[in-house]
Design a protein around this motif. Structure first.
Motif, short mmCIF file in Angstrom:
data_model
loop_
_atom_site.label_atom_id
_atom_site.label_comp_id
_atom_site.label_asym_id
_atom_site.label_seq_id
_atom_site.Cartn_x
_atom_site.Cartn_y
_atom_site.Cartn_z
N MET A 147 -38.36 3.47 -0.71
CA MET A 147 -37.80 3.92 0.57
C MET A 147 -38.90 4.03 1.63
SD MET A 147 -34.92 3.88 -0.70
CE MET A 147 -34.00 4.12 -2.21
N PRO A 148 -38.56 3.72 2.88
CA PRO A 148 -39.58 3.69 3.94
C PRO A 148 -40.36 4.98 4.08
CG PRO A 148 -37.53 2.69 4.69
CD PRO A 148 -37.23 3.30 3.36
N ASP A 149 -39.72 6.12 3.79
CA ASP A 149 -40.43 7.39 3.95
C ASP A 149 -41.10 7.84 2.64
OD1 ASP A 149 -38.22 7.93 2.50
OD2 ASP A 149 -37.38 9.44 3.85
N ASP A 150 -41.12 6.97 1.65
CA ASP A 150 -41.76 7.24 0.36
C ASP A 150 -41.16 8.43 -0.39
OD1 ASP A 150 -43.48 5.11 0.51
OD2 ASP A 150 -45.12 6.25 1.40
N THR A 151 -39.91 8.76 -0.11
CA THR A 151 -39.28 9.88 -0.82
C THR A 151 -38.35 9.41 -1.93
OG1 THR A 151 -37.45 9.93 0.77
CG2 THR A 151 -39.35 11.35 1.23
N GLY A 152 -38.25 8.12 -2.14
CA GLY A 152 -37.37 7.61 -3.20
C GLY A 152 -37.70 6.19 -3.54
N ALA A 153 -37.19 5.74 -4.67
CA ALA A 153 -37.41 4.37 -5.11
C ALA A 153 -36.21 3.91 -5.91
CB ALA A 153 -38.68 4.26 -5.95
N LEU A 154 -35.97 2.62 -5.88
CA LEU A 154 -34.86 2.02 -6.62
C LEU A 154 -35.44 1.18 -7.74
CD1 LEU A 154 -31.74 1.66 -6.63
CD2 LEU A 154 -32.10 -0.42 -5.28
N PHE A 155 -35.00 1.47 -8.98
CA PHE A 155 -35.50 0.77 -10.15
C PHE A 155 -34.37 0.01 -10.84
CE2 PHE A 155 -38.59 4.13 -9.61
CZ PHE A 155 -39.80 3.55 -9.95
#
Length: 269
Positions: A20-28
């Motif tokens: 995520m652009p704000d580095d608060t999440g990711a998709l795996f």
């Protein structure tokens, strides 16, 4: 960071699809619902089981053989070490969450126990270190659609004794291997790691590190089952305690002279 690093080292982990652009999440990538633990619950021939375990050990070798010079690509692994304080935490976790939390016991000679825990932690902390997963057991290995094993829950990866990972899967409370199968798989690991780390691996020294790592690992596991079942109210973890305790009793029976206070405590359980 860990996913990018392991992927670059050809360790089979989920694909990182998006950050995520704000580095608060990711998709795996979703690796599905079939763990090695679940796969082993179905009827399997010994040949099929051994074939799968050899593939799992191939993954372990790919982690343990990562060259030290590549660690600069992943500071979170390079700067974290399974060291003396972490190992003491494991034995304290065992005492707090299992001995007191589940069994409601206190060691008769607590000072003697603490001295033995310190001696064990000091010994294990001096062992040769590689990159390790730190929780390499059958519920953290997923079997994907093409029957390929892949790893999850590697966020605890760090530098530590490679035997810690191997004993975690070979003496896994979630699935009991026969002594014959276990020894064959340990020999397979040694053969594979020797091929990857020519001149830098001693099978004799490695085998001597296994029993102390077994003691550490099984104390940690029993502490985790106590924590998860009582604090997190995941009561189903209670069913794994008997096998975890059986393994710890086996470990301490082989090292009773070195750790008499721990032997006395464990044999009371």
């Amino acid at each position: 960071d860990l996913t990018v690093f392991f992927s670059g080292q050809n360790v089979p982990v989920p694909e990182l699809l998006e950050v995520m652009p704000d580095d608060t999440g990711a998709l795996f990538e979703d690796l599905g619902d079939l763990s090695l633990y679940s796969w082993l619950k179905c009827p399997r021939s010994e040949e099929e089981v051994m074939r799968m375990y050899r593939r799992v050990i191939d993954i372990l070798v790919s982690i343990h053989a990562i060259p030290y010079e590549h660690l600069s690509d992943c500071p979170p692994v390079k700067r974290r070490v399974l060291g003396y304080k972490d190992l003491l935490w494991e034995s304290a976790y065992f005492m707090e969450r299992y001995i007191r939390g589940i069994r409601n016991l206190l060691g008769k000679e607590l000072s003697d126990l603490e001295n033995e825990f310190r001696a064990l932690a000091k010994k294990v902390s001096t062992f040769y270190r590689t990159v390790i997963h730190r929780d390499f057991q059958s519920q953290n290995i997923m079997i994907t659609g093409d029957r390929s094993p892949r790893l999850i829950d590697y966020q605890g990866a760090r530098m530590g004794p490679p035997a810690y990972d191997l004993v975690s899967i070979m003496w896994d409370p979630y699935h009991r291997l026969t002594d014959v199968c276990r020894e064959e798989l340990i020999n397979y690991y040694i053969e594979m790691i020797e091929g990857r780390c020519r001149g830098e691996f001693s099978s004799d020294i490695f085998r001597k590190t296994m029993l102390p790592c077994r003691l550490q690992r099984h104390m940690q596991a029993l502490g985790a089952y106590g924590f998860l079942s009582t604090v997190k109210n995941k009561r189903y973890f209670l069913k794994y305690i008997p096998e975890g305790l059986r393994l710890l009793k086996e470990d301490i029976s082989l090292s009773a002279e070195e750790y008499p206070a721990l032997n006395e405590l464990v044999m009371r359980l």
